[in-house]
Enzyme design. Structure first.
Site, PDB file in Angstrom:
ATOM      1  N   ARG A  97       0.855  -1.196   0.000  1.00 22.29           N
ATOM      2  CA  ARG A  97       0.000   0.000   0.000  1.00 22.29           C
ATOM      3  C   ARG A  97       0.887   1.240   0.000  1.00 22.29           C
ATOM      4  NH1 ARG A  97      -2.225   3.284   4.426  1.00 22.29           N
ATOM      5  NH2 ARG A  97      -3.952   4.520   3.613  1.00 22.29           N
ATOM      6  N   HIS A 136      -2.929  11.034   0.258  1.00 23.51           N
ATOM      7  CA  HIS A 136      -2.412  10.841   1.617  1.00 23.51           C
ATOM      8  C   HIS A 136      -1.854  12.185   2.104  1.00 23.51           C
ATOM      9  CE1 HIS A 136      -1.025   7.492   4.509  1.00 23.51           C
ATOM     10  NE2 HIS A 136      -0.618   8.610   5.081  1.00 23.51           N
ATOM     11  N   GLU A 181      -7.317   8.525   6.075  1.00 18.51           N
ATOM     12  CA  GLU A 181      -7.645   9.113   7.377  1.00 18.51           C
ATOM     13  C   GLU A 181      -8.222  10.528   7.284  1.00 18.51           C
ATOM     14  OE1 GLU A 181      -4.373   8.721  10.076  1.00 18.51           O
ATOM     15  OE2 GLU A 181      -4.344   6.539   9.905  1.00 18.51           O
ATOM     16  N   ASN A 322      -7.370   1.886   9.614  1.00 19.02           N
ATOM     17  CA  ASN A 322      -6.051   2.147  10.203  1.00 19.02           C
ATOM     18  C   ASN A 322      -6.241   2.230  11.706  1.00 19.02           C
ATOM     19  OD1 ASN A 322      -5.317   2.510   7.542  1.00 19.02           O
ATOM     20  ND2 ASN A 322      -4.796   4.675   7.751  1.00 19.02           N
ATOM     21  N   TYR A 324      -4.196   1.946  15.731  1.00 19.29           N
ATOM     22  CA  TYR A 324      -2.928   1.823  16.458  1.00 19.29           C
ATOM     23  C   TYR A 324      -3.096   1.635  17.953  1.00 19.29           C
ATOM     24  CZ  TYR A 324      -0.572   3.446  12.217  1.00 19.29           C
ATOM     25  OH  TYR A 324      -0.092   3.551  10.932  1.00 19.29           O
ATOM     26  N   GLU A 388      -3.451  -0.071   7.965  1.00 23.82           N
ATOM     27  CA  GLU A 388      -2.295   0.398   8.735  1.00 23.82           C
ATOM     28  C   GLU A 388      -2.402  -0.110  10.154  1.00 23.82           C
ATOM     29  OE1 GLU A 388      -1.414   4.606   9.013  1.00 23.82           O
ATOM     30  OE2 GLU A 388      -1.732   4.889   6.866  1.00 23.82           O
TER      31      GLU A 388
HETATM   32  C1  FCB Z   1      -1.186   7.424  10.395  1.00 25.86           C
HETATM   33  C2  FCB Z   1      -0.837   7.973   9.033  1.00 25.86           C
HETATM   34  C3  FCB Z   1       0.470   7.475   8.493  1.00 25.86           C
HETATM   35  C4  FCB Z   1       1.517   7.328   9.559  1.00 25.86           C
HETATM   36  C5  FCB Z   1       0.983   6.607  10.763  1.00 25.86           C
HETATM   37  C6  FCB Z   1       1.983   6.402  11.873  1.00 25.86           C
HETATM   38  O1  FCB Z   1      -2.068   8.286  11.034  1.00 25.86           O
HETATM   39  O2  FCB Z   1      -1.819   7.623   8.096  1.00 25.86           O
HETATM   40  O3  FCB Z   1       0.871   8.316   7.459  1.00 25.86           O
HETATM   41  O4  FCB Z   1       2.069   8.544   9.876  1.00 25.86           O
HETATM   42  O5  FCB Z   1      -0.129   7.272  11.278  1.00 25.86           O
END
Ligand code: FCB
Length: 525
Positions: A97, A136, A181, A322, A324, A388
């Protein structure tokens, strides 16, 4: 109408939550890695490329980027295509990607001069599926100069750029994402103003820009649908981001607040696009209500016409997520003024200090399973791709055990969602292929499976232990490998294992046993 996922897992004890689960993903699971143009390409003005808002921002003193870093060279991927392809081959990923830089294709953002390079062919020759993000965050500066996403003509201009990409690359690219995002794009660019175009308008800006983005997305979806789908047979969506929101207590107002946080982050874009063309009730209600109390004539959240709703509804083929981290959420009633997208949510959010710290977020893998369940409940049985997920570390060694732990536990939770909860999970892409320009953090936060030497003119790349680990995961189609330190608990006479620390654990090898039929492990997996 509360989403029951908050209830489904609310009584799950922590030891059970953190158990290792044995099993495999579907055979055609799409394992990949992720990157984006501005963060890796460099060559910011090569071969006629026009500047983007990120070029201008990082070139402006006082931008607030760590060490005044820029993406002028970054990983220099523009000049090191082979090095990147070598890593992808070594990793054995099935997909890559990346994003296309709009102002590299159209230097002024308009379909007047064209400029491409050979990454897509290289991927296809190596049997790696390109997953392409059209936008992006690196808007052509020339389009910012006419107002950027504030200007409704961007909908047409984005559409003609997308149309060009479908026409030019669509014979080889079968997976498209319009926006990356948009929640962060709208908030950081137009709310807090930390990201270019640095508009600090927290009560109105994000909603105004979000509205245009949703229309632009729908427009591009229809272009693909009408002109290219039949021949090219690809899928098109957008990548949405959210933390999982865990209520601080089970009293209804905290559970509602947690649900609301998800509606304001994911639902903002997902509800119109995946459901009925309109914003989630929680947003319409809260923003509308607070706007009224602020004595405003209309809600700060714009509304769509019935025709627009019909045009926007069901404009994505797959769900791209995405994610985290997670947040604990509690209801609160913030002061009315100044108006802000954050106070509209009427909640407090924080990370639990017991979760392992990283450079940017604390890790809470179990939230991923819950978030995937929430998505299934809200948007139905749609195919889901994690586009992500990864961990930023400050000074990781090449033996980056923390990163291995992170991916292992997150992938294991994704596996539970797939196997135990029936989430239609089709793929996972690790952020990131290699260390890169991490926005305001410059080069200080490292997300790479590969280390990049930013002092070397060639930006040499070196595999970290996590890169080898990820290849094992891909090859076995399961998140096993490396044994991690665990803690034990005796439940009904049985010893169960919970992983809780990202350190290797030799002493455990004697205890390794095969997984039980339930799938849950008595060992570290
Ligand atoms: C996300 C972004 C990506 C990267 C990660 C750590 O929010 O999409 O570009 O910076 O965080």
């Amino acid at each position: 109408p509360l989403n029951w996922e908050h209830g489904k897992f609310s009584n799950q004890p922590k030891f059970e939550r953190d158990l290792f689960y044995h099993g495999t993903f579907r055979d055609d699971f799409l394992w990949g890695v992720s990157s984006s143009a501005y963060q890796i390409e460099g060559a910011w003005n090569a071969d006629g490329k026009g500047p983007s808002i990120w070029d201008n921002f990082t070139h402006t003193p006082g931008s607030n980027v760590k060490d005044n870093a820029t993406g002028d060279v970054a990983c220099d991927s523009y000049n090191h295509l082979d090095a990147d392809l070598n890593m992808l081959q070594a990793l054995k990923v099935k997909a890559y990607r990346f994003s296309i830089s709009w102002s590299r294709i159209f230097p002024t953002g308009r379909n007047t001069s064209v400029n491409t390079h050979g990454l897509i062919n290289g991927l296809v020759e190596n049997n790696i599926s390109p997953m392409v993000t059209l936008f992006h965050w690196d808007l052509p500066q020339a389009l910012q100069d006419i107002g950027g996403w504030e200007n409704p003509s961007l909908i047409d201009l984005f559409n003609s750029y997308a149309d060009f990409c479908f026409q030019t690359f669509g014979d080889r690219v079968k997976f498209w994402m319009t926006f990356n995002e948009p929640t962060y794009q709208a908030w950081l660019g137009y709310g807090s103003g930390e990201f270019p175009p640095n508009v600090n308008d927290p009560g109105w800006g994000p909603y105004r820009i979000g509205h245009t983005i949703i229309k632009a997305h729908a427009r591009v979806y229809h272009t693909y649908d009408e002109k290219y789908r039949q021949e090219q047979k690809g899928v098109i969506s957008l990548s949405l981001n959210s933390h999982w929101a865990e209520p601080q207590s089970l009293v209804p107002r905290d559970v509602e607040a947690a649900d609301r946080m998800l509606q304001f982050s994911l639902g903002w874009f997902a509800h119109p696009i995946f459901r009925n063309g309109d914003y989630p009730d929680a947003m319409k209600w809260k923003v509308g209500n607070r706007s009224e109390l602020q004595h405003l004539a209309t809600s700060r959240l714009p509304s769509f016409t019935e025709e627009e709703k019909r045009y926007i509804a069901a404009t994505a083929d797959v769900f791209c997520l995405n994610t985290y981290s997670s947040r604990i959420v509690q209801h609160t009633t913030p002061r009315l003024n100044p108006p802000s997208y954050t106070s509209d949510q009427e909640l407090l959010e924080w990370e639990d200090t017991s979760w392992p710290a990283t450079a940017m977020n604390r890790a809470a893998a179990w939230g991923t399973r819950r978030l995937l369940n929430w998505i299934k409940e809200e948007y139905g049985d749609i195919p889901v791709y994690i586009t992500e997920n990864g961990v930023g570390l400050t000074d990781p060694e090449l033996e980056d055990t923390d990163r291995i732990f992170y991916h292992k536990t997150y992938i294991n939770e994704a596996l539970k969602a797939y196997r135990l909860d029936g989430v239609n999970l089709r793929g996972y892409a690790a952020w990131s292929l290699m260390d890169n320009f991490e926005w305001l953090n410059g080069y200080t936060v490292k997300f790479g499976l590969y280390h990049v030497d930013f002092n070397d003119v060639n930006r040499s790349r070196t595999a970290r232990a996590s890169a080898r680990y990820y290849t094992e995961v891909i090859t076995d189609n399961v998140p096993q490998g490396l044994h991690l330190e665990c803690s034990y608990r005796r439940i009904s006479g049985e010893e169960l294992t919970i992983y809780n620390k990202p350190t290797t654990c030799q002493a455990l090898s004697g205890l390794q046993r095969a997984g039980r039929s339930s799938g849950f492990s008595q060992t570290c997996g």
